[in-house]
Design a protein around this motif. Structure first.
Motif, PDB file in Angstrom:
ATOM      1  N   ASN A 195       0.873  -1.171   0.000  1.00 27.39           N
ATOM      2  CA  ASN A 195       0.000   0.000   0.000  1.00 27.39           C
ATOM      3  C   ASN A 195       0.917   1.229   0.000  1.00 27.39           C
ATOM      4  O   ASN A 195       1.381   1.681   1.044  1.00 27.39           O
ATOM      5  N   LYS A 196       1.195   1.746  -1.181  1.00 22.64           N
ATOM      6  CA  LYS A 196       2.104   2.887  -1.347  1.00 22.64           C
ATOM      7  C   LYS A 196       1.299   4.172  -1.472  1.00 22.64           C
ATOM      8  O   LYS A 196       0.397   4.273  -2.304  1.00 22.64           O
ATOM      9  N   LYS A 197       1.636   5.150  -0.642  1.00 23.12           N
ATOM     10  CA  LYS A 197       0.935   6.427  -0.652  1.00 23.12           C
ATOM     11  C   LYS A 197       1.971   7.546  -0.806  1.00 23.12           C
ATOM     12  O   LYS A 197       2.740   7.836   0.114  1.00 23.12           O
ATOM     13  N   ILE A 198       2.014   8.146  -1.987  1.00 23.73           N
ATOM     14  CA  ILE A 198       2.909   9.273  -2.247  1.00 23.73           C
ATOM     15  C   ILE A 198       2.061  10.541  -2.270  1.00 23.73           C
ATOM     16  O   ILE A 198       1.151  10.667  -3.082  1.00 23.73           O
ATOM     17  N   TYR A 199       2.387  11.472  -1.369  1.00 19.01           N
ATOM     18  CA  TYR A 199       1.555  12.655  -1.180  1.00 19.01           C
ATOM     19  C   TYR A 199       2.241  13.899  -1.755  1.00 19.01           C
ATOM     20  O   TYR A 199       3.406  14.176  -1.430  1.00 19.01           O
ATOM     21  N   PRO A 200       1.544  14.662  -2.575  1.00 19.16           N
ATOM     22  CA  PRO A 200       2.139  15.878  -3.144  1.00 19.16           C
ATOM     23  C   PRO A 200       2.446  16.924  -2.067  1.00 19.16           C
ATOM     24  O   PRO A 200       1.576  17.272  -1.258  1.00 19.16           O
TER      25      PRO A 200
END
Length: 224
Positions: A195-200
């Protein structure tokens, strides 16, 4: 590549440091969350994150790094420049898990969580010591490898579906998003559930969405 073990336990700067606990007694708990603090922080500070979770019947345990730092340089520096800190930190996590197993708590009930430097150490530990854990939660962190490089062929074994949550900013001054992507690919090869979450523009912090995603891993242990 060093792997912690019981037969020839590594002795380094973190082996004499304290461990902080909170929550339910481990023998009666639904699960355990091992919490690894970041550079310059403390076991007491990381364990306060437990207040953000709905995990009333969980046991929390946080080891303290000697000098408040697991290793002295960036995790992207050649690993020999960060020894003996890295190996000592890996052994500290291994010893906690071994102690929990001796109390009857299986790895699949144990979540390993870290922030920043602690997330890097936690991720590297799971990759070097693959098993079916309750989960790996990496808030702003990636694998250490040899520092300047991460060779996927150095990591073997199976994570057997271990949930792996990694959250990071796309512009983090300490954690290049490229290293997060490398870590995800290696963990996928080892059989983690990603579960990869890349946040701007998130910055180097933990946000509510990450807490909510981590809660899903906790809920899975509650109902298992």
């Amino acid at each position: 590549m060093f792997r912690a073990n019981s037969e020839s336990s590594f002795e380094g700067p973190h082996q004499k440091s304290r461990t902080v606990t909170a929550g339910a007694d481990p023998e009666k708990a639904d699960g355990v969350i091992i919490m690894i603090h970041g550079r310059g922080a403390t076991a007491e500070s990381i364990i306060t994150i437990s207040n953000e979770f709905d995990a009333e019947n969980f046991h929390f345990v946080a080891p303290q790094a000697s000098g408040n730092t697991w290793y002295p340089n960036s995790f992207m520096a050649p690993s020999e420049r960060n020894e003996p800190g890295i190996s000592s930190g890996l052994q500290a996590i291994f010893n906690i898990i071994t102690n929990l197993e001796e109390q009857g708590i299986p790895k699949r009930k144990i979540i390993i969580l870290g922030f920043s430097q602690g997330a890097c150490l936690a991720t590297e530990f799971v990759a070097r010591h693959p098993a079916r854990y309750g989960g790996l939660i990496a808030f702003s962190g990636g694998m250490i490898g040899k520092g300047d490089t991460v060779n996927p062929y150095n990591y073997t074994g199976s994570l057997d579906g271990t949930p792996y949550l990694v959250g990071c900013s796309d512009k983090d001054a300490h954690i290049p998003v490229e290293r997060v992507e490398e870590s995800v690919q290696i963990m996928k090869k080892l059989g983690a559930s990603i579960n990869k979450k890349i946040y701007p523009d998130m910055g180097h912090t933990i946000i509510r969405d990450e807490i909510e995603e981590a809660q899903k891993i906790i809920e899975a242990i509650k109902t298992s």
